[in-house]
Motif scaffolding. Sequence first.
Motif, PDB file in Angstrom:
ATOM      1  N   LEU A 136      11.705  19.701  -3.663  1.00 42.09           N
ATOM      2  CA  LEU A 136      12.292  19.686  -2.322  1.00 42.09           C
ATOM      3  C   LEU A 136      11.674  20.809  -1.498  1.00 42.09           C
ATOM      4  N   HIS A 137      11.069  20.434  -0.381  1.00 40.94           N
ATOM      5  CA  HIS A 137      10.259  21.348   0.411  1.00 40.94           C
ATOM      6  C   HIS A 137      11.109  22.109   1.425  1.00 40.94           C
ATOM      7  N   ALA A 138      10.676  23.326   1.709  1.00 40.65           N
ATOM      8  CA  ALA A 138      11.408  24.177   2.653  1.00 40.65           C
ATOM      9  C   ALA A 138      11.418  23.604   4.059  1.00 40.65           C
ATOM     10  N   ASP A 139      10.392  22.790   4.414  1.00 41.26           N
ATOM     11  CA  ASP A 139      10.294  22.303   5.787  1.00 41.26           C
ATOM     12  C   ASP A 139      10.855  20.897   5.977  1.00 41.26           C
ATOM     13  N   ASN A 140      11.552  20.352   4.993  1.00 43.12           N
ATOM     14  CA  ASN A 140      12.222  19.060   5.205  1.00 43.12           C
ATOM     15  C   ASN A 140      13.423  18.893   4.263  1.00 43.12           C
ATOM     16  N   GLY A 141      13.204  18.702   2.963  1.00 40.38           N
ATOM     17  CA  GLY A 141      14.329  18.495   2.059  1.00 40.38           C
ATOM     18  C   GLY A 141      15.321  19.639   2.048  1.00 40.38           C
ATOM     19  N   ASN A 165      11.899  13.936   0.328  1.00 42.53           N
ATOM     20  CA  ASN A 165      11.943  14.961   1.369  1.00 42.53           C
ATOM     21  C   ASN A 165      12.125  14.344   2.747  1.00 42.53           C
ATOM     22  N   LEU A 166      11.366  13.289   3.048  1.00 35.59           N
ATOM     23  CA  LEU A 166      11.523  12.632   4.349  1.00 35.59           C
ATOM     24  C   LEU A 166      12.873  11.939   4.448  1.00 35.59           C
ATOM     25  N   ALA A 167      13.330  11.332   3.352  1.00 38.66           N
ATOM     26  CA  ALA A 167      14.633  10.663   3.388  1.00 38.66           C
ATOM     27  C   ALA A 167      15.742  11.648   3.721  1.00 38.66           C
ATOM     28  N   MET A 168      15.688  12.835   3.145  1.00 38.79           N
ATOM     29  CA  MET A 168      16.739  13.811   3.395  1.00 38.79           C
ATOM     30  C   MET A 168      16.639  14.407   4.794  1.00 38.79           C
ATOM     31  N   LEU A 169      15.400  14.582   5.280  1.00 38.12           N
ATOM     32  CA  LEU A 169      15.257  15.040   6.664  1.00 38.12           C
ATOM     33  C   LEU A 169      15.763  13.974   7.623  1.00 38.12           C
TER      34      LEU A 169
END
Length: 379
Positions: A54-59, A317-321
Amino acid sequence: MHSPEPARARISVIGAGPGGLACARILQRHGLAVTVHERDPGPDARDQGGTLDLHADNGQIALREAGLLDEFFELARPEGQEMRQMDPAGRIVAHQVPEAGELFKPEIDRGRLRDLLLDSLLPGTVHWGRALDKVGGPADGPRQLHFADGTTVEADLVIGADGAFSRVRRAVSSAVPEYTGVSFLEAWFSDVENRHPEIAELVGPGSAAAADGDRGLFAQRNGGGHIRVYVIRRVPADWTTVSGLDADDTDGIRALVLDEYAHWSPRMRRMITDNEGRYVDRPIFALPVPHAWEHHPTVTLLGDAAHLMPPLGVGVNLAMLDAAELALALAHAATVDDAVRTYEKTMLARSTDTARALEGGAEHLLAADIPDFDAQPQG
């Protein structure tokens, strides 16, 4: 029909994956009522899959909005950010080791992430055993959710978080996922330090990949002493049938794959021969690029339902953003229609740009070149 205020709307999320649950959690944090419908009969009905970064800039943005970021860091594995690229002989040709305290994209098992999100919801939010058949009703609402058990539920907003082969998508788009020509064959290993020490040493605390231009291997350390290996091949979607095999013929599949990897070292081939149990075939599908739809005030999509792409570390990550942005739009808009328009304006542009960048990306997993460590498979 006049679009209702979000606070008065009947909001139904279809799908209890990370995106759907994150959306529900953030809606509830802002005092909005929501129901999640999930086809699984219960939270423990099936294996939830491998590990996620999980990335800091989305998830992680979504988890912050959900009020769960600190709990995530307690569960995550920062050491899982280590990545090794090998050649077919098992020699390391590139190695990325995270710095001490690095938290840009720590790993977490899908099951642990799902439990974190489930436990954060109000009791009764998720309705289990609710397999959606179709979305009916007029485009301006109210919508009728028709379930496989014959029941029907009315909703003012339907959020499709139901994955690659979304039933909700059919209400707004005729697009269907297309096979990319690349398939993953998943193998599992447990108690690896004791039962598979050579594989444990080969993979390390994070991930390890190798490819020769036509085929590849990708191994990921999971929590609890588990490793999952993905055997990556360019094959027809029905390759088992074409080969005269079926999914339960583990010995036959192993023999076929070992023949394809005959020139790889015995050390690397252990990730094909020593697996526990059957293999799991995972053909890789993607939606056409770009994928967009005519705006509906009562139906929208997030995650793979909206923008299914090759599994290169961006999907969840995109789904969570998406989930966070949609929930926040609903929390602050005057009407549901306004919120959906605001969300889709940003989400569709972002997903189109990302999908174009990753189009054909499944083929990159077979390349023998030094990799981009930010574009690795996501389990």
